[in-house]
Design a protein around this motif. Sequence first.
Motif, mmCIF file in Angstrom:
data_model
loop_
_atom_site.group_PDB
_atom_site.id
_atom_site.type_symbol
_atom_site.label_atom_id
_atom_site.label_comp_id
_atom_site.label_asym_id
_atom_site.label_seq_id
_atom_site.Cartn_x
_atom_site.Cartn_y
_atom_site.Cartn_z
ATOM 1 N N PRO A 1 17.528 -79.308 -18.712
ATOM 2 C CA PRO A 1 17.769 -77.926 -19.118
ATOM 3 C C PRO A 1 16.463 -77.183 -19.363
ATOM 4 C CG PRO A 1 18.257 -79.428 -20.911
ATOM 5 C CD PRO A 1 18.047 -80.272 -19.707
ATOM 6 N N ALA A 2 16.426 -75.946 -18.917
ATOM 7 C CA ALA A 2 15.238 -75.120 -19.091
ATOM 8 C C ALA A 2 15.621 -73.804 -19.755
ATOM 9 C CB ALA A 2 14.577 -74.851 -17.738
ATOM 10 N N ILE A 3 14.684 -73.183 -20.430
ATOM 11 C CA ILE A 3 14.960 -71.957 -21.169
ATOM 12 C C ILE A 3 15.608 -70.877 -20.313
ATOM 13 C CG2 ILE A 3 13.882 -70.040 -22.410
ATOM 14 C CD1 ILE A 3 11.911 -72.057 -23.568
ATOM 15 N N PRO A 4 15.153 -70.661 -19.058
ATOM 16 C CA PRO A 4 15.777 -69.598 -18.260
ATOM 17 C C PRO A 4 17.282 -69.749 -18.061
ATOM 18 C CG PRO A 4 13.689 -70.205 -17.308
ATOM 19 C CD PRO A 4 13.963 -71.202 -18.386
ATOM 20 N N VAL A 5 17.823 -70.953 -18.158
ATOM 21 C CA VAL A 5 19.265 -71.125 -18.045
ATOM 22 C C VAL A 5 19.958 -70.379 -19.176
ATOM 23 C CG1 VAL A 5 21.155 -72.797 -18.049
ATOM 24 C CG2 VAL A 5 18.995 -73.353 -16.906
ATOM 25 N N TYR A 6 19.397 -70.455 -20.355
ATOM 26 C CA TYR A 6 19.986 -69.764 -21.494
ATOM 27 C C TYR A 6 19.711 -68.267 -21.420
ATOM 28 C CZ TYR A 6 20.174 -74.602 -22.786
ATOM 29 O OH TYR A 6 20.412 -75.953 -22.752
ATOM 30 N N HIS A 7 18.609 -67.916 -20.797
ATOM 31 C CA HIS A 7 18.365 -66.495 -20.552
ATOM 32 C C HIS A 7 19.412 -65.933 -19.599
ATOM 33 C CE1 HIS A 7 14.856 -66.457 -22.912
ATOM 34 N NE2 HIS A 7 13.973 -66.874 -22.017
ATOM 35 N N LEU A 8 19.806 -66.726 -18.610
ATOM 36 C CA LEU A 8 20.854 -66.282 -17.685
ATOM 37 C C LEU A 8 22.156 -66.054 -18.447
ATOM 38 C CD1 LEU A 8 22.059 -65.713 -14.900
ATOM 39 C CD2 LEU A 8 22.422 -68.177 -14.636
ATOM 40 N N ARG A 9 22.490 -66.961 -19.332
ATOM 41 C CA ARG A 9 23.705 -66.792 -20.140
ATOM 42 C C ARG A 9 23.655 -65.488 -20.912
ATOM 43 N NH1 ARG A 9 23.621 -70.265 -25.288
ATOM 44 N NH2 ARG A 9 22.099 -68.605 -25.657
ATOM 45 N N ASP A 10 22.528 -65.222 -21.560
ATOM 46 C CA ASP A 10 22.410 -64.003 -22.362
ATOM 47 C C ASP A 10 22.399 -62.755 -21.479
ATOM 48 O OD1 ASP A 10 22.326 -65.611 -24.577
ATOM 49 O OD2 ASP A 10 20.135 -65.594 -24.721
ATOM 50 N N LEU A 11 21.788 -62.867 -20.285
ATOM 51 C CA LEU A 11 21.782 -61.738 -19.348
ATOM 52 C C LEU A 11 23.212 -61.391 -18.932
ATOM 53 C CD1 LEU A 11 20.339 -59.753 -17.408
ATOM 54 C CD2 LEU A 11 20.239 -61.634 -15.744
ATOM 55 N N LEU B 1 16.372 -55.993 -15.521
ATOM 56 C CA LEU B 1 15.269 -56.478 -14.697
ATOM 57 C C LEU B 1 14.098 -57.017 -15.515
ATOM 58 C CD1 LEU B 1 15.241 -53.833 -11.833
ATOM 59 C CD2 LEU B 1 15.488 -56.313 -11.542
ATOM 60 N N ILE B 2 14.007 -56.635 -16.786
ATOM 61 C CA ILE B 2 12.925 -57.153 -17.631
ATOM 62 C C ILE B 2 13.432 -58.235 -18.566
ATOM 63 C CG2 ILE B 2 11.566 -55.037 -17.495
ATOM 64 C CD1 ILE B 2 12.604 -54.267 -20.259
ATOM 65 N N ASN B 3 14.636 -58.735 -18.316
ATOM 66 C CA ASN B 3 15.167 -59.848 -19.096
ATOM 67 C C ASN B 3 14.295 -61.082 -18.894
ATOM 68 O OD1 ASN B 3 17.058 -62.395 -19.265
ATOM 69 N ND2 ASN B 3 18.106 -60.780 -20.407
ATOM 70 N N PRO B 4 14.112 -61.911 -19.909
ATOM 71 C CA PRO B 4 13.285 -63.127 -19.771
ATOM 72 C C PRO B 4 13.742 -64.076 -18.666
ATOM 73 C CG PRO B 4 13.724 -62.669 -22.085
ATOM 74 C CD PRO B 4 14.562 -61.705 -21.300
ATOM 75 N N PRO C 1 8.939 -67.280 -11.861
ATOM 76 C CA PRO C 1 8.933 -66.673 -10.524
ATOM 77 C C PRO C 1 9.777 -67.431 -9.516
ATOM 78 C CG PRO C 1 6.961 -67.954 -10.836
ATOM 79 C CD PRO C 1 7.678 -67.978 -12.160
ATOM 80 N N PHE C 2 10.108 -66.761 -8.408
ATOM 81 C CA PHE C 2 10.792 -67.419 -7.307
ATOM 82 C C PHE C 2 9.875 -68.470 -6.718
ATOM 83 C CE2 PHE C 2 12.855 -63.084 -6.480
ATOM 84 C CZ PHE C 2 13.864 -63.374 -7.367
ATOM 85 N N GLY C 3 10.424 -69.607 -6.370
ATOM 86 C CA GLY C 3 9.643 -70.634 -5.691
ATOM 87 C C GLY C 3 8.428 -71.022 -6.493
ATOM 88 N N LEU C 4 7.395 -71.463 -5.823
ATOM 89 C CA LEU C 4 6.156 -71.843 -6.493
ATOM 90 C C LEU C 4 4.989 -71.080 -5.892
ATOM 91 C CD1 LEU C 4 6.738 -75.666 -6.783
ATOM 92 C CD2 LEU C 4 7.194 -73.893 -8.448
#
Length: 455
Positions: free
Chosen positions: A281-291, A310-313, A318-321
């Motif tokens: 699990p990574a933080i952005p997953v929870y950001h997606l939930r909140d978004l 668009l400025i949500n965490p 970034p996309f890809g690496l």
Amino acid sequence: MASSSGSNAKMSSPNVSTPAMTVSPGAVEQKTSPVLFEIYGKIWNVQARLGQGVSASVYRVSSGRASSAVKEFQADAQGGDYGYIKESSVLEKIQGHKNIVTLYGMFTNHNPFGVDAHCLLLELLDVSVSELLVRASNQGHSMWLIQHCARDVLEALSFLHREGYVHADLKPRNILWSADDECFKLIDFGLSFKEGHQDVKYIQTDGYRAPEAELQNSLAQAGLESDSGCTTAVDMWSLGIILLEMFSGIKLKETVKSQEWKDNSSAIVDHIFSSNALVNPAIPVYHLRDLIKSMLHNDPKLRSTAEAALINPFFSIPFGLYHSAYKNIVYISWCLCERLLWVSAPHIEDLVLLPTSVLRLLNVIDDSHLYNEDEYEDIVEDMKEECQKYGTVVSLLIPKENPGKGQVFVEYANAGDSKEAQRLLTGRTFDGKFVVATFYPLSAYKRGYLYQTVQ
């Protein structure tokens, strides 16, 4: 294809023959559908009917090597052309944004039955989010794909809303991938209207309809008028549902119609996210939930705007690496950043489903052939010779080290050539191994960033 020196391997065709593209029965019905269009003095042949609605049908057409889409409108109940006038006028005013389908022109089709039909000549796009959801097999999509889609749609909505328009029918079928531009685009503006000047009573599709639109539709059915029209907030509701479906991998039409959803949709979103726990699990997953939650407030005034979203965490990774922040970290997928890798790198399924002008061939070359310079050069030349059979090859790369070690990256002049090569090379054998052909982001390839995809 000739093999490298020191090896007798040849690339051979799969046992199952691959027929040329054919139109499935019913895709183009001769009695009701055109077999060609004359557009600006040029003949375009109908290859398939891509979709059919109440007011219009959409066809894939070709003329030589060029392909486009034609949307042909039927006359409305009063024998008028309101649908055509409405959509063409909206499209004309919102052209120029990379995440909105391009309108090439308008024309009238004079068919042999004596009925003239107004048509739009449009950019031909690829797979829709609806098709991606079907192929997800109830497992949900990668965070890379969700983030990519969410950003592209929000960019389109931000532009659309700034221009004062409401899309009013945002759903997975109306979000399509562009192989040439490597982004998702919005289509179908037949229900769109200027905010404050709603001229369509029944908006949005069941399952993606905001509560205020549901109420408005119910009042209209009862012959009553609502106090005010819907706003751009209805689009944000639809996108919230779409992203939740992409994450969960399941259709939510019945869920959003349930009393439990009406009573506490936030709890249901929490449950979906807790049920789809990630290995790392990574933080952005929870950001997606909140978004998503920010888009699904029952009160439209409390919903996030496209610009705010668009400025949500969630978009901080970034996309890809190949983001500038990782400019010199070529080996990031081989370091200890596994949690970051999970969300920022695509799954191999993503690269199979989303066409680009770059083809990536896996399971082709043994490591032993990479370190003998003569063998390596022979392999490169052989690969170029084989791949040029399917289109114009701009460049070809076979990395000798990780990431990307032993993989073959082929840049074609256009996505059409790349798709044809992918279709014909998949299943071929080389040195006794089955070739796996996926696409690869051109933007990453151009920068030399080769990430290790998630299997």
